[in-house]
Enzyme design. Sequence first.
Site, mmCIF file in Angstrom:
data_model
loop_
_atom_site.group_PDB
_atom_site.id
_atom_site.type_symbol
_atom_site.label_atom_id
_atom_site.label_comp_id
_atom_site.label_asym_id
_atom_site.label_seq_id
_atom_site.Cartn_x
_atom_site.Cartn_y
_atom_site.Cartn_z
ATOM 1 N N GLU A 175 23.516 30.539 37.010
ATOM 2 C CA GLU A 175 23.370 31.747 37.542
ATOM 3 C C GLU A 175 22.256 31.507 39.443
ATOM 4 O O GLU A 175 21.136 31.739 38.872
ATOM 5 C CB GLU A 175 23.364 32.737 36.629
ATOM 6 C CG GLU A 175 24.136 32.672 35.837
ATOM 7 C CD GLU A 175 23.405 33.196 34.788
ATOM 8 O OE1 GLU A 175 24.443 34.502 34.478
ATOM 9 O OE2 GLU A 175 22.310 33.910 34.368
ATOM 10 N N THR A 215 28.745 23.353 24.590
ATOM 11 C CA THR A 215 28.114 23.687 26.032
ATOM 12 C C THR A 215 29.064 25.598 26.029
ATOM 13 O O THR A 215 28.922 25.794 24.710
ATOM 14 C CB THR A 215 29.387 23.338 26.536
ATOM 15 O OG1 THR A 215 28.715 23.904 28.247
ATOM 16 C CG2 THR A 215 30.680 23.106 26.770
ATOM 17 N N ASN A 251 21.396 38.699 36.231
ATOM 18 C CA ASN A 251 20.438 39.155 34.526
ATOM 19 C C ASN A 251 19.855 40.190 34.736
ATOM 20 O O ASN A 251 20.043 41.319 33.434
ATOM 21 C CB ASN A 251 20.088 37.934 34.006
ATOM 22 C CG ASN A 251 21.114 37.042 33.897
ATOM 23 O OD1 ASN A 251 22.031 36.777 33.073
ATOM 24 N ND2 ASN A 251 20.761 35.996 34.876
ATOM 25 N N LYS A 264 32.941 26.504 30.586
ATOM 26 C CA LYS A 264 32.261 27.887 31.292
ATOM 27 C C LYS A 264 31.348 28.078 30.457
ATOM 28 O O LYS A 264 30.824 27.380 30.353
ATOM 29 C CB LYS A 264 33.468 29.206 30.896
ATOM 30 C CG LYS A 264 32.966 29.484 29.749
ATOM 31 C CD LYS A 264 32.056 30.429 29.550
ATOM 32 C CE LYS A 264 31.757 31.692 30.164
ATOM 33 N NZ LYS A 264 30.094 32.469 30.333
ATOM 34 N N THR A 268 25.641 45.962 33.643
ATOM 35 C CA THR A 268 26.711 47.050 34.321
ATOM 36 C C THR A 268 28.101 46.123 35.263
ATOM 37 O O THR A 268 27.842 46.518 36.740
ATOM 38 C CB THR A 268 25.796 48.186 35.155
ATOM 39 O OG1 THR A 268 24.965 47.313 35.831
ATOM 40 C CG2 THR A 268 25.336 48.791 33.798
ATOM 41 N N THR A 275 32.895 33.805 33.180
ATOM 42 C CA THR A 275 32.164 35.379 33.076
ATOM 43 C C THR A 275 31.168 35.117 35.009
ATOM 44 O O THR A 275 31.886 35.671 35.614
ATOM 45 C CB THR A 275 31.132 35.363 31.952
ATOM 46 O OG1 THR A 275 30.386 33.759 32.118
ATOM 47 C CG2 THR A 275 31.761 35.159 30.455
#
Length: 431
Positions: free
Chosen positions: A304, A218, A426, A207, A431, A173
Amino acid sequence: MKAYEPLTIPQEDGFAEGYGFVPCEGGVCAAEGVKAAGISAGFRRNPERRDLALVVADEEAVCAGTFTQNRFCAAPVQVSRPRAASGHARAVVLNSGNANAATGQQGLEVAQASSQIVADALGCQPEDVLVASTGVIGVQLSLDCFKTGVPACADLLEHSAAAAHHAARAVMTTDTHSKQAAFVGQVPASATADGQQVTVHVGGFCKGSGMIQPNMATMLAVLSTDAPLTPAAAHEALLHAVKNTFNKVTVDSDTSTNDTCILLATGKAGGDPIDLDSPAYPAVAAAVRSVCENLGRQIAADGEGATKLVTVDVMGADSPEAADTVARSIANSPLVKTAIFGHDANWGRVAAAAGKCGVPFDQTQVDIDFLGQPVCRGGLTVPMDEDLMLKLFKQAEIPIAIDLGMGDCHARVWTCDLTHDYVTINGDYRT
């Protein structure tokens, strides 16, 4: 200036290298009897991104699974949990782009129907198929992409490193790269084989980048081995590995609705069945743990927006639970994480995070190291070379160690720094 010795961090046993296992190529396809594929099936708007993965055993395999403890668990978790508990499975189908979470009865029906589509393509029962999804929560998942994508994906199944890579990419992702690991080694063929050994592989992919603080799993992970594990041995090996690796990772303290970790054991390595008391069990369990730790560290490093992998070691606690609580408090502290992003060896933030979590200790007994450099002894500042610290902060991994001076228990947690990009990613996720 008084010289202080760095803290001694305990070294844990039970890893693959200690049993002669070494890293190898192949990811989830390193194990004999496992094929994989990953394609773009239309779950995502971008046709260039793979979004459907299949991992298939040539025959029914022993299976173990761990799943999220989030009470808002997704439909795939509700379908796969009881199937994994049976101890056997043939395949795992995974999609990205849509989590199929908070989708009610319709979501459950889609998860069940998708497993039927896979079963039809493979010639097995739907109960032998585990399902997993990742992506946006609260959006209904269409079955159409499974209807067209699964047969196409099944046609591409291969036992190859390329196929494993495609499957790993299909579940991404916000990950910046696919995450794979594999080990190979030899274990006793039986308890009475007079030194005869068989070659065993353990591999997998996962992932995970955000919404990471797993609880018994996970984000999404599929592991495989060709060791002839019994269901009990597979369950225990996976549970122990997950507890000490994936469950020690936190990016942002959030536990996903979809966390799933599956282990398939094909038995294709040969030899006698490996149960909990078999001579080969410790080595295979160690290899499973090593694969999971490798993947878990990759998750933390790829948090991230992250620029650093952070390893937090808490020593001197009076119980394992206390050590873990302190470690998580430090690893989840926004102030600690932003200080690391800013290359600021601000040990006061570590001390504050340790002190706020409810674990009793005497601050006058606390020692803290940053990057192997003493910065606090007995709860007081140790003068540091700021220029040296700035140079050390250029490392890819930032170790933090704290000794509470209360006992001999230790915990290790992996996290990452907190950057501007985390907010950007985030704030714009849907979008």
